[in-house]
Design a protein around this motif. Structure first.
Motif, PDB file in Angstrom:
ATOM      1  N   GLN A 138       0.856  -1.207  -0.194  1.00  0.00           N
ATOM      2  CA  GLN A 138      -0.174   0.066  -0.043  1.00  0.00           C
ATOM      3  C   GLN A 138       0.952   1.241  -0.099  1.00  0.00           C
ATOM      4  O   GLN A 138       0.679   2.242  -0.894  1.00  0.00           O
ATOM      5  CB  GLN A 138      -0.756   0.058   1.372  1.00  0.00           C
ATOM      6  CG  GLN A 138      -2.089  -0.999   1.273  1.00  0.00           C
ATOM      7  CD  GLN A 138      -2.729  -1.216   2.552  1.00  0.00           C
ATOM      8  OE1 GLN A 138      -2.431  -0.439   3.546  1.00  0.00           O
ATOM      9  NE2 GLN A 138      -3.919  -2.074   2.489  1.00  0.00           N
ATOM     10  N   LEU A 139       1.867   1.324   0.761  1.00  0.00           N
ATOM     11  CA  LEU A 139       2.779   2.371   0.784  1.00  0.00           C
ATOM     12  C   LEU A 139       3.410   2.665  -0.460  1.00  0.00           C
ATOM     13  O   LEU A 139       3.593   3.663  -0.823  1.00  0.00           O
ATOM     14  CB  LEU A 139       3.900   2.474   1.940  1.00  0.00           C
ATOM     15  CG  LEU A 139       3.043   2.495   3.300  1.00  0.00           C
ATOM     16  CD1 LEU A 139       4.102   1.868   4.503  1.00  0.00           C
ATOM     17  CD2 LEU A 139       2.552   3.790   3.748  1.00  0.00           C
ATOM     18  N   SER A 140       3.967   1.591  -1.152  1.00  0.00           N
ATOM     19  CA  SER A 140       4.809   1.737  -2.447  1.00  0.00           C
ATOM     20  C   SER A 140       3.773   2.168  -3.624  1.00  0.00           C
ATOM     21  O   SER A 140       4.096   3.076  -4.171  1.00  0.00           O
ATOM     22  CB  SER A 140       5.045   0.295  -2.767  1.00  0.00           C
ATOM     23  OG  SER A 140       6.138  -0.255  -2.028  1.00  0.00           O
ATOM     24  N   ARG A 141       2.480   1.852  -3.452  1.00  0.00           N
ATOM     25  CA  ARG A 141       1.675   2.384  -4.349  1.00  0.00           C
ATOM     26  C   ARG A 141       1.417   3.971  -3.947  1.00  0.00           C
ATOM     27  O   ARG A 141       1.348   4.747  -4.861  1.00  0.00           O
ATOM     28  CB  ARG A 141       0.138   1.584  -4.332  1.00  0.00           C
ATOM     29  CG  ARG A 141       0.221   0.459  -4.955  1.00  0.00           C
ATOM     30  CD  ARG A 141      -1.047  -0.400  -5.200  1.00  0.00           C
ATOM     31  NE  ARG A 141      -2.015  -0.427  -3.972  1.00  0.00           N
ATOM     32  CZ  ARG A 141      -1.755  -1.783  -3.338  1.00  0.00           C
ATOM     33  NH1 ARG A 141      -1.103  -2.535  -3.650  1.00  0.00           N
ATOM     34  NH2 ARG A 141      -2.466  -1.695  -2.169  1.00  0.00           N
ATOM     35  N   SER A 142       1.267   4.325  -3.047  1.00  0.00           N
ATOM     36  CA  SER A 142       1.288   5.779  -2.603  1.00  0.00           C
ATOM     37  C   SER A 142       2.177   6.485  -2.896  1.00  0.00           C
ATOM     38  O   SER A 142       2.193   7.715  -3.449  1.00  0.00           O
ATOM     39  CB  SER A 142       1.116   5.903  -0.863  1.00  0.00           C
ATOM     40  OG  SER A 142      -0.127   5.253  -0.638  1.00  0.00           O
ATOM     41  N   VAL A 143       3.413   6.001  -2.746  1.00  0.00           N
ATOM     42  CA  VAL A 143       4.735   6.618  -3.077  1.00  0.00           C
ATOM     43  C   VAL A 143       4.807   6.872  -4.773  1.00  0.00           C
ATOM     44  O   VAL A 143       5.155   7.750  -5.138  1.00  0.00           O
ATOM     45  CB  VAL A 143       6.266   5.613  -2.917  1.00  0.00           C
ATOM     46  CG1 VAL A 143       7.405   6.450  -3.312  1.00  0.00           C
ATOM     47  CG2 VAL A 143       6.131   6.043  -1.105  1.00  0.00           C
ATOM     48  N   LEU A 157       2.588   9.658  -5.694  1.00  0.00           N
ATOM     49  CA  LEU A 157       3.019  10.893  -5.497  1.00  0.00           C
ATOM     50  C   LEU A 157       4.508  11.171  -6.561  1.00  0.00           C
ATOM     51  O   LEU A 157       4.739  12.389  -6.866  1.00  0.00           O
ATOM     52  CB  LEU A 157       3.574  10.788  -3.873  1.00  0.00           C
ATOM     53  CG  LEU A 157       2.817  10.888  -2.926  1.00  0.00           C
ATOM     54  CD1 LEU A 157       3.386  10.531  -1.436  1.00  0.00           C
ATOM     55  CD2 LEU A 157       2.035  12.154  -2.909  1.00  0.00           C
ATOM     56  N   LYS A 158       4.878  10.363  -6.913  1.00  0.00           N
ATOM     57  CA  LYS A 158       6.276  10.396  -7.805  1.00  0.00           C
ATOM     58  C   LYS A 158       5.491  10.956  -9.041  1.00  0.00           C
ATOM     59  O   LYS A 158       6.134  11.729  -9.644  1.00  0.00           O
ATOM     60  CB  LYS A 158       6.818   9.362  -8.115  1.00  0.00           C
ATOM     61  CG  LYS A 158       7.827   8.849  -7.147  1.00  0.00           C
ATOM     62  CD  LYS A 158       8.723   7.609  -7.221  1.00  0.00           C
ATOM     63  CE  LYS A 158       9.723   7.108  -6.244  1.00  0.00           C
ATOM     64  NZ  LYS A 158      10.225   6.064  -6.700  1.00  0.00           N
ATOM     65  N   THR A 159       4.396  10.665  -9.533  1.00  0.00           N
ATOM     66  CA  THR A 159       3.816  10.922 -10.942  1.00  0.00           C
ATOM     67  C   THR A 159       3.278  12.301 -10.802  1.00  0.00           C
ATOM     68  O   THR A 159       2.787  12.844 -11.946  1.00  0.00           O
ATOM     69  CB  THR A 159       2.927   9.982 -11.292  1.00  0.00           C
ATOM     70  OG1 THR A 159       1.621   9.805 -10.185  1.00  0.00           O
ATOM     71  CG2 THR A 159       3.520   8.604 -11.467  1.00  0.00           C
ATOM     72  N   ARG A 160       3.149  12.982  -9.566  1.00  0.00           N
ATOM     73  CA  ARG A 160       2.380  14.328  -9.646  1.00  0.00           C
ATOM     74  C   ARG A 160       3.395  15.581  -9.975  1.00  0.00           C
ATOM     75  O   ARG A 160       4.705  15.453  -9.922  1.00  0.00           O
ATOM     76  CB  ARG A 160       2.193  14.473  -8.312  1.00  0.00           C
ATOM     77  CG  ARG A 160       0.701  13.863  -7.954  1.00  0.00           C
ATOM     78  CD  ARG A 160       0.327  14.233  -6.327  1.00  0.00           C
ATOM     79  NE  ARG A 160      -0.694  13.410  -6.145  1.00  0.00           N
ATOM     80  CZ  ARG A 160      -1.152  13.503  -4.868  1.00  0.00           C
ATOM     81  NH1 ARG A 160      -1.026  14.184  -4.003  1.00  0.00           N
ATOM     82  NH2 ARG A 160      -2.465  12.617  -4.604  1.00  0.00           N
TER      83      ARG A 160
END
Length: 101
Positions: free
Chosen positions: A90-95, A98-101
């Motif tokens: 879950q945390l990896s998906r969140s990261v 955030l990187k794609t923003r």
């Protein structure tokens, strides 16, 4: 009448950030924050696991030791590892989001 052992919760202080989410989730006010770490009063804890479910760092887990020496059952360890893997995913998906923003 046989005694029924209530399941207690374990706080891994190395993982606990002291955010207080667990504190607010406890229906029995069994959790306090001391020195920026959660503490659970076993005499008040009813084992509902609300704190386990809200902890974003998986710092709180059921204390499933099979005896007073703290020896963990293999099944319990596997369950803990699986919960940690799910949280990491879950945390990896969140990261990544955030990187794609």
């Amino acid at each position: 009448m046989a005694d029924v052992k209530r399941k207690t919760m374990y706080v891994n202080s190395a993982l606990c950030a002291g955010c207080g989410l667990c504190l607010n989730s406890c229906p029995k006010n069994a959790i306090s924050i001391h020195l920026n770490k959660a503490r659970i009063d076993d005499s008040r804890c009813i084992g509902c696991q609300n704190c386990v479910n809200v902890c974003p760092l998986n710092a709180i887990t059921p204390n499933d030791s099979d005896d007073s020496s703290g020896t963990w059952k293999v099944k319990d360890l596997r369950n803990r590892i699986e919960r940690i893997r799910e949280k990491i995913s879950q945390l990896s998906r969140s990261v990544e989001k955030l990187k794609t923003r």
